[in-house]
Motif scaffolding. Structure first.
Motif, PDB file in Angstrom:
ATOM      1  N   VAL A  62      -4.902  16.289   4.988  1.00  0.00           N
ATOM      2  CA  VAL A  62      -6.261  16.385   4.465  1.00  0.00           C
ATOM      3  C   VAL A  62      -6.293  17.394   3.318  1.00  0.00           C
ATOM      4  O   VAL A  62      -5.813  18.528   3.458  1.00  0.00           O
ATOM      5  CB  VAL A  62      -7.262  16.813   5.553  1.00  0.00           C
ATOM      6  CG1 VAL A  62      -8.654  17.007   4.951  1.00  0.00           C
ATOM      7  CG2 VAL A  62      -7.306  15.781   6.674  1.00  0.00           C
ATOM      8  N   ILE A  63      -6.856  16.962   2.186  1.00  0.00           N
ATOM      9  CA  ILE A  63      -7.085  17.832   1.028  1.00  0.00           C
ATOM     10  C   ILE A  63      -8.584  17.922   0.837  1.00  0.00           C
ATOM     11  O   ILE A  63      -9.244  16.900   0.627  1.00  0.00           O
ATOM     12  CB  ILE A  63      -6.410  17.274  -0.236  1.00  0.00           C
ATOM     13  CG1 ILE A  63      -4.918  17.010   0.026  1.00  0.00           C
ATOM     14  CG2 ILE A  63      -6.583  18.226  -1.412  1.00  0.00           C
ATOM     15  CD1 ILE A  63      -4.244  16.189  -1.054  1.00  0.00           C
ATOM     16  N   LEU A  64      -9.142  19.121   0.916  1.00  0.00           N
ATOM     17  CA  LEU A  64     -10.587  19.280   0.997  1.00  0.00           C
ATOM     18  C   LEU A  64     -11.043  20.410   0.074  1.00  0.00           C
ATOM     19  O   LEU A  64     -10.511  21.519   0.129  1.00  0.00           O
ATOM     20  CB  LEU A  64     -10.978  19.584   2.447  1.00  0.00           C
ATOM     21  CG  LEU A  64     -12.445  19.612   2.831  1.00  0.00           C
ATOM     22  CD1 LEU A  64     -13.113  18.276   2.538  1.00  0.00           C
ATOM     23  CD2 LEU A  64     -12.583  19.957   4.319  1.00  0.00           C
ATOM     24  N   LYS A  65     -12.042  20.106  -0.760  1.00  0.00           N
ATOM     25  CA  LYS A  65     -12.629  21.113  -1.639  1.00  0.00           C
ATOM     26  C   LYS A  65     -14.055  21.409  -1.200  1.00  0.00           C
ATOM     27  O   LYS A  65     -14.761  20.515  -0.742  1.00  0.00           O
ATOM     28  CB  LYS A  65     -12.626  20.632  -3.098  1.00  0.00           C
ATOM     29  CG  LYS A  65     -11.243  20.503  -3.703  1.00  0.00           C
ATOM     30  CD  LYS A  65     -11.329  20.130  -5.183  1.00  0.00           C
ATOM     31  CE  LYS A  65      -9.956  20.046  -5.830  1.00  0.00           C
ATOM     32  NZ  LYS A  65     -10.050  19.722  -7.279  1.00  0.00           N
TER      33      LYS A  65
ATOM     34  N   PHE B 210      -8.149  12.685   0.290  1.00  0.00           N
ATOM     35  CA  PHE B 210      -8.632  13.732  -0.609  1.00  0.00           C
ATOM     36  C   PHE B 210     -10.147  13.660  -0.664  1.00  0.00           C
ATOM     37  O   PHE B 210     -10.720  12.593  -0.921  1.00  0.00           O
ATOM     38  CB  PHE B 210      -8.052  13.550  -2.013  1.00  0.00           C
ATOM     39  CG  PHE B 210      -8.752  14.379  -3.065  1.00  0.00           C
ATOM     40  CD1 PHE B 210      -8.439  15.724  -3.208  1.00  0.00           C
ATOM     41  CD2 PHE B 210      -9.713  13.819  -3.901  1.00  0.00           C
ATOM     42  CE1 PHE B 210      -9.091  16.490  -4.167  1.00  0.00           C
ATOM     43  CE2 PHE B 210     -10.364  14.584  -4.851  1.00  0.00           C
ATOM     44  CZ  PHE B 210     -10.053  15.926  -4.983  1.00  0.00           C
ATOM     45  N   ILE B 211     -10.815  14.789  -0.433  1.00  0.00           N
ATOM     46  CA  ILE B 211     -12.270  14.863  -0.487  1.00  0.00           C
ATOM     47  C   ILE B 211     -12.637  15.957  -1.472  1.00  0.00           C
ATOM     48  O   ILE B 211     -12.417  17.152  -1.217  1.00  0.00           O
ATOM     49  CB  ILE B 211     -12.861  15.161   0.910  1.00  0.00           C
ATOM     50  CG1 ILE B 211     -12.440  14.071   1.901  1.00  0.00           C
ATOM     51  CG2 ILE B 211     -14.377  15.261   0.843  1.00  0.00           C
ATOM     52  CD1 ILE B 211     -12.781  14.381   3.336  1.00  0.00           C
TER      53      ILE B 211
ATOM     54  N   SER C 217     -19.864  15.609   0.588  1.00  0.00           N
ATOM     55  CA  SER C 217     -20.050  14.224   0.172  1.00  0.00           C
ATOM     56  C   SER C 217     -19.877  13.255   1.333  1.00  0.00           C
ATOM     57  O   SER C 217     -20.272  12.093   1.256  1.00  0.00           O
ATOM     58  CB  SER C 217     -19.063  13.869  -0.948  1.00  0.00           C
ATOM     59  OG  SER C 217     -17.726  13.924  -0.470  1.00  0.00           O
ATOM     60  N   VAL C 218     -19.273  13.740   2.401  1.00  0.00           N
ATOM     61  CA  VAL C 218     -19.027  12.924   3.581  1.00  0.00           C
ATOM     62  C   VAL C 218     -18.973  13.869   4.775  1.00  0.00           C
ATOM     63  O   VAL C 218     -18.705  15.061   4.621  1.00  0.00           O
ATOM     64  CB  VAL C 218     -17.700  12.136   3.427  1.00  0.00           C
ATOM     65  CG1 VAL C 218     -16.516  13.079   3.379  1.00  0.00           C
ATOM     66  CG2 VAL C 218     -17.530  11.101   4.520  1.00  0.00           C
TER      67      VAL C 218
ATOM     68  N   LEU D 180       0.823  -1.208   0.000  1.00  0.00           N
ATOM     69  CA  LEU D 180       0.000   0.000   0.000  1.00  0.00           C
ATOM     70  C   LEU D 180       0.858   1.259   0.000  1.00  0.00           C
ATOM     71  O   LEU D 180       0.438   2.292  -0.522  1.00  0.00           O
ATOM     72  CB  LEU D 180      -0.935  -0.010   1.206  1.00  0.00           C
ATOM     73  CG  LEU D 180      -2.011  -1.110   1.177  1.00  0.00           C
ATOM     74  CD1 LEU D 180      -2.721  -1.193   2.511  1.00  0.00           C
ATOM     75  CD2 LEU D 180      -3.015  -0.822   0.058  1.00  0.00           C
ATOM     76  N   ALA D 181       2.045   1.179   0.584  1.00  0.00           N
ATOM     77  CA  ALA D 181       2.929   2.340   0.610  1.00  0.00           C
ATOM     78  C   ALA D 181       3.396   2.733  -0.786  1.00  0.00           C
ATOM     79  O   ALA D 181       3.800   3.882  -1.021  1.00  0.00           O
ATOM     80  CB  ALA D 181       4.136   2.067   1.505  1.00  0.00           C
ATOM     81  N   LEU D 182       3.333   1.794  -1.713  1.00  0.00           N
ATOM     82  CA  LEU D 182       3.744   2.072  -3.092  1.00  0.00           C
ATOM     83  C   LEU D 182       2.663   2.781  -3.890  1.00  0.00           C
ATOM     84  O   LEU D 182       2.921   3.243  -5.008  1.00  0.00           O
ATOM     85  CB  LEU D 182       4.122   0.760  -3.803  1.00  0.00           C
ATOM     86  CG  LEU D 182       5.289  -0.025  -3.194  1.00  0.00           C
ATOM     87  CD1 LEU D 182       5.455  -1.357  -3.907  1.00  0.00           C
ATOM     88  CD2 LEU D 182       6.577   0.793  -3.278  1.00  0.00           C
ATOM     89  N   LEU D 183       1.458   2.860  -3.345  1.00  0.00           N
ATOM     90  CA  LEU D 183       0.338   3.466  -4.064  1.00  0.00           C
ATOM     91  C   LEU D 183       0.213   4.933  -3.673  1.00  0.00           C
ATOM     92  O   LEU D 183      -0.160   5.254  -2.552  1.00  0.00           O
ATOM     93  CB  LEU D 183      -0.965   2.722  -3.745  1.00  0.00           C
ATOM     94  CG  LEU D 183      -0.982   1.218  -4.060  1.00  0.00           C
ATOM     95  CD1 LEU D 183      -2.338   0.618  -3.704  1.00  0.00           C
ATOM     96  CD2 LEU D 183      -0.654   0.976  -5.519  1.00  0.00           C
ATOM     97  N   ASP D 184       0.525   5.821  -4.616  1.00  0.00           N
ATOM     98  CA  ASP D 184       0.445   7.245  -4.351  1.00  0.00           C
ATOM     99  C   ASP D 184      -0.937   7.808  -4.680  1.00  0.00           C
ATOM    100  O   ASP D 184      -1.357   8.814  -4.106  1.00  0.00           O
ATOM    101  CB  ASP D 184       1.494   8.002  -5.176  1.00  0.00           C
ATOM    102  CG  ASP D 184       2.910   7.624  -4.784  1.00  0.00           C
ATOM    103  OD1 ASP D 184       3.133   7.352  -3.588  1.00  0.00           O
ATOM    104  OD2 ASP D 184       3.784   7.597  -5.667  1.00  0.00           O
ATOM    105  N   SER D 185      -1.627   7.185  -5.619  1.00  0.00           N
ATOM    106  CA  SER D 185      -2.909   7.700  -6.078  1.00  0.00           C
ATOM    107  C   SER D 185      -4.031   7.367  -5.103  1.00  0.00           C
ATOM    108  O   SER D 185      -4.129   6.249  -4.590  1.00  0.00           O
ATOM    109  CB  SER D 185      -3.240   7.110  -7.456  1.00  0.00           C
ATOM    110  OG  SER D 185      -4.598   7.269  -7.772  1.00  0.00           O
ATOM    111  N   HIS D 186      -4.895   8.366  -4.844  1.00  0.00           N
ATOM    112  CA  HIS D 186      -6.061   8.122  -3.994  1.00  0.00           C
ATOM    113  C   HIS D 186      -6.981   7.087  -4.631  1.00  0.00           C
ATOM    114  O   HIS D 186      -7.558   6.234  -3.941  1.00  0.00           O
ATOM    115  CB  HIS D 186      -6.829   9.423  -3.762  1.00  0.00           C
ATOM    116  CG  HIS D 186      -6.035  10.487  -3.084  1.00  0.00           C
ATOM    117  ND1 HIS D 186      -5.702  10.416  -1.752  1.00  0.00           N
ATOM    118  CD2 HIS D 186      -5.487  11.636  -3.543  1.00  0.00           C
ATOM    119  CE1 HIS D 186      -4.987  11.482  -1.420  1.00  0.00           C
ATOM    120  NE2 HIS D 186      -4.849  12.234  -2.487  1.00  0.00           N
TER     121      HIS D 186
END
Length: 583
Positions: A83-86, A61-62, A67-68, A30-36
């Protein structure tokens, strides 16, 4: 086994026990996965993967803050540090979302304080942020390191002062294009004298004059500073002094580039730029003078991004500058460069991947200069790697767009903005249908598309038929009937965001997306032909969607003038103002 995981529910413990991978192996995978997206997909492999991903996730990322809920988030991911939030819909950038609509960060911070005390990074876009929230953030999260605010509103420089005063481990303060109450520049004086950790400082969009001595001392003692973007109050002479103290900068945003310099001051400025050997991004250059632009040339050899969206350069000035930028991948300019300037782009920037051309005077119809299809064509002939374009122009032809996408078939983002709504091909007087038909036929990687000009339903039929990887579509002043929107909703399997304004789409078009909306992030419709009854029917048929109708002075009885539809696992939002009706 991780003791934290062992304390979980019997189902989770059983899933982990039966997993063919030990915890350490799963964590490494899982550490190799950068994409959300990739991490979310991995969590669906099995219960063991779900729980491993849950515990190992440190960044979330939200894309829509409604949405949550924050309560659901902290239950799902207990170890988040970034946290990345729009917040608000994108059309808030065009003042189409009413004031006080929502997207306040404070309720999130209250929950984070209880569950994420080790929060390190917060990146917000189009959120409402108060000074109270910034002070709360600074006082409650003792290891907080990184704050980025883009297109946010509600706060002042007093809030920035609280961050500077209390966040002793701060590495990033990025304030960009916000609706900020710029009371004074004194916030910059609030960094403690022993503060040295800053790596990113961006206050380019602020207007107040700052205490330069405080800024210079701060830059001098932050040896890891890699990004510095200052506002227009910083003079060329002061910029030179900053560059001498921060020669390791990778990104620089200058202040005003207009000042009377003595020959010695100019020589010192040129020498300072020559010392910036690591510079990769350059922006600012407000009121740039051709007299002093050559001082930049020594620092241009390694530039990959040149942002001139605040510098009204002429074609000759741009051409001379680009001759020193052989590695450029991204270029933002104003249309003051005209077609001749874009010809220089095609001649000098063979590696270019992204081009954005903004209008200097977007609302002045009397201005006859700018860029046309000729400049765009010139870029496409010389920049065959182009994959992202945002192009504001006053005229375009079908034939030009067809040639452009034949030259550059790798477009992932194609945003063509013909500034006069409903304008046809100015040579043939035909609709611009074939132009965008050529885009979706020739660019199989296309993910984002913004259409403009005189368009019939044929354009949307082309989009539905060929744009199979399209994720975001923006439409304004286009289409003939509901059929156009139906084609898009039925034909674009990966569509996530649909933004529509001033189009003849009504209830039939809206309701054609019943099978699509739950897989999308959001739908925005304003000044269309949708009614309240249509919106109520959508809400009744799709109870897991939030269907919001905004009332304003332009609303007619029975009309849903502004409609925002989005999927949410949190249900109707609790902070909707009176003018927002949640159906």
């Amino acid at each position: 086994m991780d003791p934290k995981r062992a304390k979980q529910s019997p189902d989770s413990a059983e899933a982990i026990r039966l997993s063919p991978f030990p915890d350490e192996a799963l964590d490494r995978i899982l550490a190799l996965l950068d994409s959300h997206k990739d991490r979310s997909s991995a969590s669906l492999v099995s219960k063991a993967w779900y729980h491993a991903e849950r515990w190992s996730r440190s960044c979330v990322f939200i894309g829509n803050c409604y949405s949550v809920s924050p309560e659901i988030l902290v239950h799902r991911f207990p170890n988040i540090r970034r946290v990345i939030l729009k917040g608000k819909p994108r059309f808030s950038d065009f003042n189409l979302v009413p004031q006080n609509w929502g997207a306040d960060i404070h309720s999130w911070l209250l929950v984070f304080a209880d569950h994420y005390p080790f929060l390190e990074e917060l990146r917000l876009k189009r959120m409402t942020v108060s000074d109270q929230s910034l002070e709360f953030l600074a006082l409650k999260f003792h290891n907080f390191k990184s704050l980025s605010l883009l297109s946010c509103d509600g706060f002042s420089t007093d809030g920035l002062a609280a961050i500077a005063t209390h966040c002793r481990n701060l590495t990033e303060l990025d304030i960009q294009e916000n609706g900020i109450d710029d009371i004074s520049g004194k916030w910059l004086n609030c960094f403690p004298d022993n503060f040295t950790s800053l790596e990113v400082l961006n206050f380019a969009s602020l207007t107040s004059e700052v205490n330069f001595d405080s800024l210079e001392r701060l830059v001098a003692r932050c040896n890891s500073l890699k990004i510095l973007k200052v506002n227009q109050s910083i003079t060329l002479d002061q910029l030179q002094r900053l560059l001498v103290r921060a020669p390791r900068l990778m990104e620089l945003g200058s202040g005003s580039f207009l000042q009377d310099l003595t020959p010695q001051q100019y020589t010192d400025l040129e020498t300072a730029f020559r010392g910036c050997r690591n510079l990769q991004t350059l922006s600012g250059l407000s009121e740039a003078s051709s007299l002093y632009l050559p001082a930049l040339y020594p620092a241009c050899a390694n530039l990959t991004f040149l942002n001139l969206s605040y510098a009204a350069l002429q074609s000759e000035e741009l051409a001379k500058l680009l001759a020193h930028c052989p590695l450029l991948r991204r270029l933002w300019v104003l249309d003051t460069v005209e077609d001749k300037g874009l010809e220089a782009v095609g001649q000098n920037c063979s590696l270019l991947e992204e081009l954005r051309v903004f209008p200097e005077h977007p609302f002045d119809q009397e201005i006859d200069h700018g860029v046309t299809e000729s400049g765009f064509l010139a870029v496409s002939y010389g920049c065959r790697k182009l994959s992202y374009v945002l192009y504001f122009c006053r005229q375009m032809t079908n034939a030009a767009v067809a040639t452009i996408v034949q030259n550059c078939p790798d477009f992932t983002h194609f945003r063509l903005c013909i500034m006069n709504p409903g304008q046809p091909d100015y040579l043939t007087n035909e609709p611009m249908d074939e132009a965008f038909g050529a885009v979706v036929k020739n660019c199989p990687k296309l993910q984002r598309l913004a259409v403009s000009g005189l368009l019939t339903d044929l354009t949307f039929e082309y989009i539905g038929t060929y744009a199979k990887n399209l994720e975001t579509l923006s439409v304004a002043f286009a289409g003939s009937s509901d059929w156009g929107m139906q084609c898009v909703l039925e034909g674009c399997p990966k569509l996530r965001k649909l933004e529509i304004r001033d189009c003849p789409f009504g209830n039939k078009a809206l309701l054609s997306g019943l099978e699509k909306y739950e897989s999308m992030r959001s739908l925005w419709m304003s000044a269309c032909k949708v009614t309240m009854n249509g919106c109520k029917l959508l809400a009744r048929e799709m109870p897991r969607l939030n269907v919001e109708v905004m009332e304003d002075e332009e609303s007619n009885e029975g009309q849903a003038y502004k409609v925002y539809v989005y999927r949410s696992v949190a249900g109707p939002r609790r902070d909707a103002p009176p003018f927002v009706l949640t159906l």
